[in-house]
Design a protein around this motif. Sequence first.
Motif, PDB file in Angstrom:
ATOM      1  N   GLU A 284       8.992  23.733   2.547  1.00 49.68           N
ATOM      2  CA  GLU A 284       8.983  23.505   3.998  1.00 49.68           C
ATOM      3  C   GLU A 284      10.378  23.202   4.532  1.00 49.68           C
ATOM      4  OE1 GLU A 284       7.139  20.252   7.165  1.00 49.68           O
ATOM      5  OE2 GLU A 284       6.213  20.440   5.187  1.00 49.68           O
ATOM      6  N   LEU A 285      11.122  22.371   3.803  1.00 53.53           N
ATOM      7  CA  LEU A 285      12.463  21.979   4.257  1.00 53.53           C
ATOM      8  C   LEU A 285      13.549  22.960   3.806  1.00 53.53           C
ATOM      9  CD1 LEU A 285      12.395  18.117   3.638  1.00 53.53           C
ATOM     10  CD2 LEU A 285      11.898  19.363   5.755  1.00 53.53           C
ATOM     11  N   GLY A 286      13.189  23.864   2.899  1.00 52.47           N
ATOM     12  CA  GLY A 286      14.175  24.816   2.395  1.00 52.47           C
ATOM     13  C   GLY A 286      15.251  24.158   1.554  1.00 52.47           C
ATOM     14  N   VAL A 287      14.840  23.154   0.757  1.00 56.07           N
ATOM     15  CA  VAL A 287      15.792  22.447  -0.106  1.00 56.07           C
ATOM     16  C   VAL A 287      15.244  22.417  -1.535  1.00 56.07           C
ATOM     17  CG1 VAL A 287      16.648  20.953   1.751  1.00 56.07           C
ATOM     18  CG2 VAL A 287      14.784  20.153   0.300  1.00 56.07           C
TER      19      VAL A 287
ATOM     20  N   THR B 112       0.884  -1.162   0.000  1.00 56.09           N
ATOM     21  CA  THR B 112       0.000   0.000   0.000  1.00 56.09           C
ATOM     22  C   THR B 112       0.918   1.206   0.000  1.00 56.09           C
ATOM     23  OG1 THR B 112      -1.731  -1.138   1.227  1.00 56.09           O
ATOM     24  CG2 THR B 112      -1.788   1.280   1.260  1.00 56.09           C
ATOM     25  N   VAL B 113       0.737   2.079  -0.977  1.00 55.69           N
ATOM     26  CA  VAL B 113       1.560   3.278  -1.082  1.00 55.69           C
ATOM     27  C   VAL B 113       0.671   4.495  -0.857  1.00 55.69           C
ATOM     28  CG1 VAL B 113       3.026   4.685  -2.586  1.00 55.69           C
ATOM     29  CG2 VAL B 113       3.194   2.188  -2.660  1.00 55.69           C
ATOM     30  N   PHE B 114       1.073   5.315   0.088  1.00 59.53           N
ATOM     31  CA  PHE B 114       0.432   6.602   0.326  1.00 59.53           C
ATOM     32  C   PHE B 114       1.231   7.584  -0.526  1.00 59.53           C
ATOM     33  CE2 PHE B 114      -0.729   3.870   3.725  1.00 59.53           C
ATOM     34  CZ  PHE B 114      -2.055   4.182   3.983  1.00 59.53           C
ATOM     35  N   ALA B 115       0.713   7.863  -1.724  1.00 57.38           N
ATOM     36  CA  ALA B 115       1.475   8.529  -2.771  1.00 57.38           C
ATOM     37  C   ALA B 115       1.272  10.043  -2.764  1.00 57.38           C
ATOM     38  CB  ALA B 115       1.068   7.966  -4.123  1.00 57.38           C
ATOM     39  N   PRO B 116       2.341  10.793  -2.465  1.00 55.89           N
ATOM     40  CA  PRO B 116       2.239  12.253  -2.523  1.00 55.89           C
ATOM     41  C   PRO B 116       2.195  12.750  -3.967  1.00 55.89           C
ATOM     42  CG  PRO B 116       4.217  11.543  -1.307  1.00 55.89           C
ATOM     43  CD  PRO B 116       3.648  10.350  -1.988  1.00 55.89           C
ATOM     44  N   THR B 117       1.400  13.763  -4.188  1.00 58.59           N
ATOM     45  CA  THR B 117       1.301  14.387  -5.511  1.00 58.59           C
ATOM     46  C   THR B 117       2.512  15.288  -5.758  1.00 58.59           C
ATOM     47  OG1 THR B 117       0.128  16.285  -4.634  1.00 58.59           O
ATOM     48  CG2 THR B 117      -1.222  14.409  -5.388  1.00 58.59           C
ATOM     49  N   ASN B 118       2.629  15.751  -6.981  1.00 54.42           N
ATOM     50  CA  ASN B 118       3.688  16.709  -7.321  1.00 54.42           C
ATOM     51  C   ASN B 118       3.577  17.956  -6.444  1.00 54.42           C
ATOM     52  OD1 ASN B 118       4.410  14.907  -9.320  1.00 54.42           O
ATOM     53  ND2 ASN B 118       3.472  16.086 -10.963  1.00 54.42           N
ATOM     54  N   ASP B 119       2.350  18.450  -6.230  1.00 56.03           N
ATOM     55  CA  ASP B 119       2.149  19.629  -5.383  1.00 56.03           C
ATOM     56  C   ASP B 119       2.622  19.366  -3.955  1.00 56.03           C
ATOM     57  OD1 ASP B 119       1.104  21.049  -7.517  1.00 56.03           O
ATOM     58  OD2 ASP B 119      -0.992  20.749  -6.913  1.00 56.03           O
ATOM     59  N   ALA B 120       2.421  18.141  -3.474  1.00 48.97           N
ATOM     60  CA  ALA B 120       2.874  17.792  -2.122  1.00 48.97           C
ATOM     61  C   ALA B 120       4.396  17.860  -2.034  1.00 48.97           C
ATOM     62  CB  ALA B 120       2.373  16.399  -1.747  1.00 48.97           C
ATOM     63  N   PHE B 121       5.076  17.367  -3.060  1.00 50.93           N
ATOM     64  CA  PHE B 121       6.538  17.453  -3.069  1.00 50.93           C
ATOM     65  C   PHE B 121       6.997  18.906  -3.156  1.00 50.93           C
ATOM     66  CE2 PHE B 121       6.710  12.886  -4.017  1.00 50.93           C
ATOM     67  CZ  PHE B 121       7.811  12.511  -3.256  1.00 50.93           C
ATOM     68  N   ASP B 122       6.349  19.697  -4.008  1.00 51.08           N
ATOM     69  CA  ASP B 122       6.725  21.114  -4.120  1.00 51.08           C
ATOM     70  C   ASP B 122       6.611  21.809  -2.766  1.00 51.08           C
ATOM     71  OD1 ASP B 122       7.216  20.755  -6.812  1.00 51.08           O
ATOM     72  OD2 ASP B 122       5.296  21.630  -7.452  1.00 51.08           O
ATOM     73  N   ALA B 123       5.550  21.522  -2.017  1.00 49.07           N
ATOM     74  CA  ALA B 123       5.368  22.115  -0.692  1.00 49.07           C
ATOM     75  C   ALA B 123       6.459  21.639   0.271  1.00 49.07           C
ATOM     76  CB  ALA B 123       3.982  21.774  -0.142  1.00 49.07           C
ATOM     77  N   LEU B 124       6.864  20.370   0.148  1.00 53.78           N
ATOM     78  CA  LEU B 124       7.922  19.843   1.019  1.00 53.78           C
ATOM     79  C   LEU B 124       9.243  20.560   0.768  1.00 53.78           C
ATOM     80  CD1 LEU B 124       8.811  17.663   3.120  1.00 53.78           C
ATOM     81  CD2 LEU B 124       9.559  16.318   1.140  1.00 53.78           C
ATOM     82  N   PHE B 125       9.574  20.789  -0.494  1.00 54.37           N
ATOM     83  CA  PHE B 125      10.835  21.471  -0.799  1.00 54.37           C
ATOM     84  C   PHE B 125      10.861  22.848  -0.126  1.00 54.37           C
ATOM     85  CE2 PHE B 125      10.372  18.993  -4.988  1.00 54.37           C
ATOM     86  CZ  PHE B 125      10.964  17.863  -4.446  1.00 54.37           C
TER      87      PHE B 125
END
Length: 138
Positions: free
Chosen positions: A49-52, A34-47
């Motif tokens: 959030e983490l400042g990377v 079972t994969v809880f799959a983040p969307t592209n927008d979720a990854f963009d927000a993470l970058f």
Amino acid sequence: IVQTAIAAPQFSTLVEALVAADLVTTLEGTGPFTVFAPTNDAFDALFVELGVTKEALFADVPLLTSVLTYHVVGARVLAADIDFDAPITTLESQTFTIGSDFVITDASARTSNITAADTFATNGVIHTVDKVLLPVLD
């Protein structure tokens, strides 16, 4: 799972991350997963959030692997089978919980919503999430 993700444009960053972390073969295995799959927008927000940058995160393979395997459960868990508010152990070995409102609380006390559930793949199921889940990072 991987072929299903490749076919969905909203998961292109996830697919890039799986390639960078060398997890494609694992998730092409028999599973079930079972994969809880983040969307592209979720990854963009993470970058943000983490400042990377994406490149910096994807270059840190141990960190990326930890984050990605935190999104995978070594069983097929359909939305109807979720044990609400009980710890769910991931391949990364840390846990998260899912409330009856389908809000995930990760090990870092951040929340993410399941926005689409039960996308079937030959070796498991994908649930779409709107935020990248984070384990407790060393």
